[in-house]
Design a protein around this motif. Structure first.
Motif, mmCIF file in Angstrom:
data_model
loop_
_atom_site.group_PDB
_atom_site.id
_atom_site.type_symbol
_atom_site.label_atom_id
_atom_site.label_comp_id
_atom_site.label_asym_id
_atom_site.label_seq_id
_atom_site.Cartn_x
_atom_site.Cartn_y
_atom_site.Cartn_z
ATOM 1 N N GLU A 253 0.859 -1.183 0.000
ATOM 2 C CA GLU A 253 0.000 0.000 0.000
ATOM 3 C C GLU A 253 0.901 1.241 0.000
ATOM 4 O O GLU A 253 1.809 1.351 0.830
ATOM 5 C CB GLU A 253 -0.891 -0.022 1.243
ATOM 6 N N PRO A 254 0.684 2.179 -0.936
ATOM 7 C CA PRO A 254 1.513 3.393 -0.978
ATOM 8 C C PRO A 254 1.483 4.148 0.353
ATOM 9 O O PRO A 254 0.454 4.207 1.037
ATOM 10 C CB PRO A 254 0.861 4.235 -2.086
ATOM 11 N N GLY A 255 2.632 4.700 0.720
ATOM 12 C CA GLY A 255 2.718 5.493 1.941
ATOM 13 C C GLY A 255 2.909 4.702 3.211
ATOM 14 O O GLY A 255 2.946 5.282 4.302
ATOM 15 N N THR A 256 3.040 3.391 3.103
ATOM 16 C CA THR A 256 3.209 2.555 4.293
ATOM 17 C C THR A 256 4.679 2.215 4.510
ATOM 18 O O THR A 256 5.513 2.383 3.617
ATOM 19 C CB THR A 256 2.413 1.243 4.174
ATOM 20 N N SER A 257 5.000 1.706 5.677
ATOM 21 C CA SER A 257 6.369 1.257 5.943
ATOM 22 C C SER A 257 6.736 0.087 5.026
ATOM 23 O O SER A 257 7.905 -0.087 4.675
ATOM 24 C CB SER A 257 6.548 0.883 7.414
ATOM 25 N N SER A 258 5.742 -0.696 4.614
ATOM 26 C CA SER A 258 6.006 -1.797 3.676
ATOM 27 C C SER A 258 6.438 -1.250 2.317
ATOM 28 O O SER A 258 7.361 -1.772 1.684
ATOM 29 C CB SER A 258 4.769 -2.677 3.512
ATOM 30 N N ALA A 259 5.779 -0.185 1.859
ATOM 31 C CA ALA A 259 6.166 0.442 0.585
ATOM 32 C C ALA A 259 7.571 1.015 0.698
ATOM 33 O O ALA A 259 8.382 0.877 -0.235
ATOM 34 C CB ALA A 259 5.167 1.523 0.208
ATOM 35 N N ASP A 260 7.889 1.638 1.824
ATOM 36 C CA ASP A 260 9.238 2.171 2.039
ATOM 37 C C ASP A 260 10.271 1.051 2.015
ATOM 38 O O ASP A 260 11.343 1.191 1.423
ATOM 39 C CB ASP A 260 9.322 2.920 3.374
ATOM 40 N N GLY A 261 9.945 -0.072 2.654
ATOM 41 C CA GLY A 261 10.862 -1.212 2.666
ATOM 42 C C GLY A 261 11.100 -1.771 1.273
ATOM 43 O O GLY A 261 12.235 -2.073 0.904
ATOM 44 N N LEU A 262 10.042 -1.909 0.482
ATOM 45 C CA LEU A 262 10.205 -2.397 -0.893
ATOM 46 C C LEU A 262 11.021 -1.428 -1.731
ATOM 47 O O LEU A 262 11.852 -1.836 -2.550
ATOM 48 C CB LEU A 262 8.843 -2.642 -1.545
ATOM 49 N N THR A 263 10.801 -0.124 -1.546
ATOM 50 C CA THR A 263 11.576 0.880 -2.280
ATOM 51 C C THR A 263 13.057 0.773 -1.935
ATOM 52 O O THR A 263 13.914 0.838 -2.823
ATOM 53 C CB THR A 263 11.051 2.292 -1.969
ATOM 54 N N LEU A 264 13.353 0.586 -0.665
ATOM 55 C CA LEU A 264 14.743 0.427 -0.240
ATOM 56 C C LEU A 264 15.356 -0.825 -0.855
ATOM 57 O O LEU A 264 16.472 -0.783 -1.398
ATOM 58 C CB LEU A 264 14.830 0.374 1.289
ATOM 59 N N LEU A 265 14.637 -1.940 -0.823
ATOM 60 C CA LEU A 265 15.155 -3.173 -1.429
ATOM 61 C C LEU A 265 15.358 -3.004 -2.925
ATOM 62 O O LEU A 265 16.352 -3.480 -3.478
ATOM 63 C CB LEU A 265 14.194 -4.330 -1.143
ATOM 64 N N ALA A 266 14.436 -2.327 -3.591
ATOM 65 C CA ALA A 266 14.572 -2.100 -5.031
ATOM 66 C C ALA A 266 15.786 -1.236 -5.337
ATOM 67 O O ALA A 266 16.498 -1.476 -6.326
ATOM 68 C CB ALA A 266 13.308 -1.455 -5.589
ATOM 69 N N SER A 267 16.058 -0.243 -4.503
ATOM 70 C CA SER A 267 17.222 0.613 -4.738
ATOM 71 C C SER A 267 18.513 -0.171 -4.567
ATOM 72 O O SER A 267 19.476 0.038 -5.293
ATOM 73 C CB SER A 267 17.203 1.827 -3.811
ATOM 74 N N TRP A 268 18.533 -1.096 -3.620
ATOM 75 C CA TRP A 268 19.721 -1.939 -3.453
ATOM 76 C C TRP A 268 19.914 -2.831 -4.663
ATOM 77 O O TRP A 268 21.027 -3.012 -5.144
ATOM 78 C CB TRP A 268 19.611 -2.794 -2.208
ATOM 79 N N ALA A 269 18.826 -3.405 -5.171
ATOM 80 C CA ALA A 269 18.923 -4.271 -6.347
ATOM 81 C C ALA A 269 19.418 -3.475 -7.541
ATOM 82 O O ALA A 269 20.243 -3.957 -8.319
ATOM 83 C CB ALA A 269 17.568 -4.911 -6.646
ATOM 84 N N ALA A 270 18.943 -2.246 -7.710
ATOM 85 C CA ALA A 270 19.378 -1.403 -8.827
ATOM 86 C C ALA A 270 20.852 -1.060 -8.687
ATOM 87 O O ALA A 270 21.576 -0.986 -9.678
ATOM 88 C CB ALA A 270 18.533 -0.138 -8.890
ATOM 89 N N THR A 271 21.317 -0.870 -7.459
ATOM 90 C CA THR A 271 22.722 -0.553 -7.218
ATOM 91 C C THR A 271 23.606 -1.750 -7.538
ATOM 92 O O THR A 271 24.696 -1.602 -8.094
ATOM 93 C CB THR A 271 22.931 -0.142 -5.744
ATOM 94 N N LEU A 272 23.141 -2.944 -7.239
ATOM 95 C CA LEU A 272 23.916 -4.156 -7.492
ATOM 96 C C LEU A 272 23.962 -4.505 -8.972
ATOM 97 O O LEU A 272 24.890 -5.136 -9.444
ATOM 98 C CB LEU A 272 23.342 -5.330 -6.700
ATOM 99 N N ASP A 273 22.954 -4.110 -9.731
ATOM 100 C CA ASP A 273 22.887 -4.389 -11.159
ATOM 101 C C ASP A 273 23.528 -3.234 -11.897
ATOM 102 O O ASP A 273 22.929 -2.191 -12.077
ATOM 103 C CB ASP A 273 21.426 -4.562 -11.598
ATOM 104 N N GLY A 274 24.757 -3.408 -12.359
ATOM 105 C CA GLY A 274 25.493 -2.343 -13.027
ATOM 106 C C GLY A 274 24.973 -1.997 -14.397
ATOM 107 O O GLY A 274 25.405 -1.024 -15.003
ATOM 108 N N SER A 275 24.030 -2.768 -14.927
ATOM 109 C CA SER A 275 23.563 -2.510 -16.284
ATOM 110 C C SER A 275 22.559 -1.367 -16.342
ATOM 111 O O SER A 275 22.326 -0.808 -17.401
ATOM 112 C CB SER A 275 22.945 -3.773 -16.891
#
Length: 87
Positions: free
Chosen positions: A48-70
């Protein structure tokens, strides 16, 4: 006891997870059968947008994007392309 257990297939609902880095996540899910392959199901989950769960998924997605150099987080090509191949 297992034989008496009334198990039903749920196509929508909420799942709760505890991720070691971002903590508790509550995600809505929807199971979608794949018509071309009976027995195969695609399950989509979202927070659900605006929840701590959404924040957690955004953080995980940013880590995945950082690990993927492409790809950079903004979707543009990353540093793996040489300057001669850039437009």
């Amino acid at each position: 006891m297992w034989a008496a257990h009334d198990v039903r297939l749920h196509h929508t609902g909420l799942k709760r997870f505890r991720h070691p880095a971002v903590g508790d996540l509550t995600l809505a899910f929807e199971a979608l059968p794949v018509p071309t392959d009976p027995g195969l199901t695609l399950t989509a989950m979202s927070a659900e947008p605006g929840t701590s769960s959404a924040d957690g998924l955004t953080l995980l997605a940013s880590w995945a994007a950082t690990l993927d150099g492409s790809r950079r987080p903004d979707g543009e090509p990353g540093n793996d392309r040489s300057p001669s191949h850039r437009p």
